[in-house]
Design a protein around this motif. Structure first.
Motif: not given
Ligand code: FAD
Length: 483
Positions: A253-271
């Motif tokens: 099992k591993f648990a990386p760090m995930v960086i969001f460097n100005d990531v675009f998310v379309p509205w259909e995936r925004v909750f």
């Protein structure tokens, strides 16, 4: 059938190219990396078991949403039976995999988010529920793995998201237009992020009106532009890299760090986007579900444990916090009890016929029993005070990498007046204090195994005289003959 085989799972990863750094190197094919392949094997096994008669009973369920059989890992909990089935499934799997199966965080997140987006739509007339259903249909039809991105890096823990000196210490919306939103921040300890196809990103805490840009929930493919996975190093990498001495050879099992460097998310995936009053309930739901899915010279070492825990709290911005002080007091109690029993064993020593004094065996063995059991509780409290970064911080080599070094220096910062390097050095030290096998095992087995300590205590404690004390006080006169 919507449930993949393990071969289909491996094939489905071939089209994914998540930006990944491992021990300072940018890795082109992370799924083939020796440190990652053990992660994939456990997940692949969950797919394989779904196609065996016994496994199918635990892992496969009917989805009302798509009218097909789906994996329980992508299903809503629709009855108490579903929740029972989840627990039974996890037990069944861990019995066969022996470690984390890295699919339950996504399952718990889908459900926690579902509860609140429904409430939010009711209050504000938003259409998050419909968007979520569409997302869940997608992951059910494709039997995708979803990791849950809950934990932010959080900077100075005493400050709210909107109060942080660096506004990116909690993931937030930095831009939006008619197409979607742009997010920036970093989520840490992301179990299975590199085994997954999607991440479901959830706020890590309750939010208030000034924090509303941080009240954001969305789904994102693991290889979306701007998403960077940084492997968090643990204690056994050398074995995995050498492919030898792994213990549970196949799975890990591993648990990386995930960086969001100005990531675009379309509205259909925004909750969720700004409705801050739903952030707290969302993460609390997640916690409830996820907990459901989941228990002498040493006093000098104990002093170091206490010091390391107190320093970690300071570096996290939490000096003088009452629950941390009370945990430090519990740790001190254990350390001083270990010390005190040894001191007392010396004071109560008796001369032997040789003239050489013998320590009080009950007190000296009690000291050792405290070490063997309670010192581990002190270690547990040190970890509780320090936080999850003890488990899987990125490597020093990652800090030296010119692409991600500056990002890590930014996101791994705690209290403003503490250099990131000092914080990392302290957490690495705590990792060693907590997990160095020779130290930990010597707490238990050094100077004989605990059972010998118990036997010595019992043999020397004169239980018969203690029974007499109790019976006298209870007014029992043994041998009087009356019933
Ligand atoms: C192996 C592993 C796997 C994980 N997997 C996932 C995952 O898949 N997804 C995910 O999102 N997360 C995951 N986590 C993260 C986990 O949920 C966090 O580690 C946990 O919530 C604690 O957060 P932290 O590590 O930042 O510690 P902190 O929040 O820094 O806590 C350290 C101590 O400070 C105290 N504290 C913090 N803030 C305050 C405050 N304001 N006031 C008073 N006291 C405070 C805490 O109570 C604690 O005692 C994982 C962690 C580990 C170790």
């Amino acid at each position: 059938m919507a449930v993949k085989t393990s071969e289909q799972y491996y094939d489905s990863l071939k089209v994914l190219h998540p930006t990944t750094y491992i021990l300072g190197e940018k890795v082109q094919n992370p799924h083939e990396h020796p440190l990652i392949k053990h992660m994939l094997a456990g997940v692949a096994k969950t797919y394989g078991l779904s196609h065996e008669p016994e496994g199918k009973r635990y892992l496969v369920a009917e989805s009302k949403l798509i009218g097909e059989e789906v994996s329980r890992f992508v299903k809503f909990f629709e009855s108490p039976d579903d929740l029972l089935a989840k627990v039974r499934m996890l037990k069944f799997l861990t019995q066969r995999i022996g470690t984390c199966v890295m699919r339950c965080t996504g399952m718990d997140a889908i459900n926690s988010v579902g509860v609140e987006v429904y409430n939010c739509d009711k209050k504000y007339g938003t259409n998050y529920w419909e968007r979520l259903l569409n997302f869940v249909k997608l992951i059910q039809k494709n039997d995708f793995v979803v990791f849950s991105g809950v934990t932010d890096v959080k900077g100075d823990r005493s400050l709210r998201p909107s109060e942080q000196k660096d506004p990116d210490m909690y993931l937030h919306v930095v831009d939006k237009d008619s197409g979607g939103i742009v997010v920036r921040g970093a989520k840490i300890h992301q179990t299975g992020s590199l085994c997954a196809h999607w991440g479901l990103i959830v706020p890590t805490r309750e939010m208030r009106e000034p924090d509303k840009d941080y009240a954001v929930c969305f789904a994102v493919p693991v290889d979306a532009e701007g998403v960077i996975h940084v492997y968090g190093r643990g204690t056994l990498e050398a074995r995995a890299l050498e492919d030898c001495d792994l213990g549970n050879v196949e799975y890990s099992k591993f648990a990386p760090m995930v960086i969001f460097n100005d990531v675009f998310v379309p509205w259909e995936r925004v909750f969720l986007c700004g409705e801050y009053e739903f952030a707290g309930p969302m993460v609390r739901n997640f916690g409830n579900y996820h907990r459901h899915s989941h228990g002498g010279c040493k006093c000098g070492v104990g002093d170091v444990l206490v010091g390391a825990a107190a320093a970690a709290a300071e570096y996290n911005g939490l000096t003088g916090v009452s629950h941390i002080n009370s945990k430090l007091a519990e740790m001190l109690k254990t350390v001083e009890a270990i010390y005190g029993c040894s001191i007392a064993a010396s004071v109560e020593a008796e001369p032997t016929e040789s003239g050489i004094y013998m320590v009080d065996p009950v007190l000296s063995n009690t000291s050792k029993l405290y070490e063997g059991k309670e010192l581990h509780e002190a270690i547990r409290l040190m970890i509780e005070i320090a936080g999850g970064m003890v488990a899987d911080m990125p490597s020093e080599k990652d800090m030296e990498n010119p692409d991600i070094g500056p990002l890590l220096k930014k996101y791994l910062k705690g209290a403003d007046n503490v250099p990131t390097e000092d914080r990392m050095r302290l957490f690495r030290f705590i990792e060693k204090l907590a997990f160095e096998s020779r130290d930990i095992v010597s707490n238990i087995h050094g100077a004989g195994s605990p059972e010998t300590h118990r036997m010595t205590v019992l043999r020397n404690a004169d239980i018969e005289s203690k029974k007499k004390l109790a019976k006298n006080l209870a007014g029992i006169k043994e041998g009087s003959g009356s019933l």
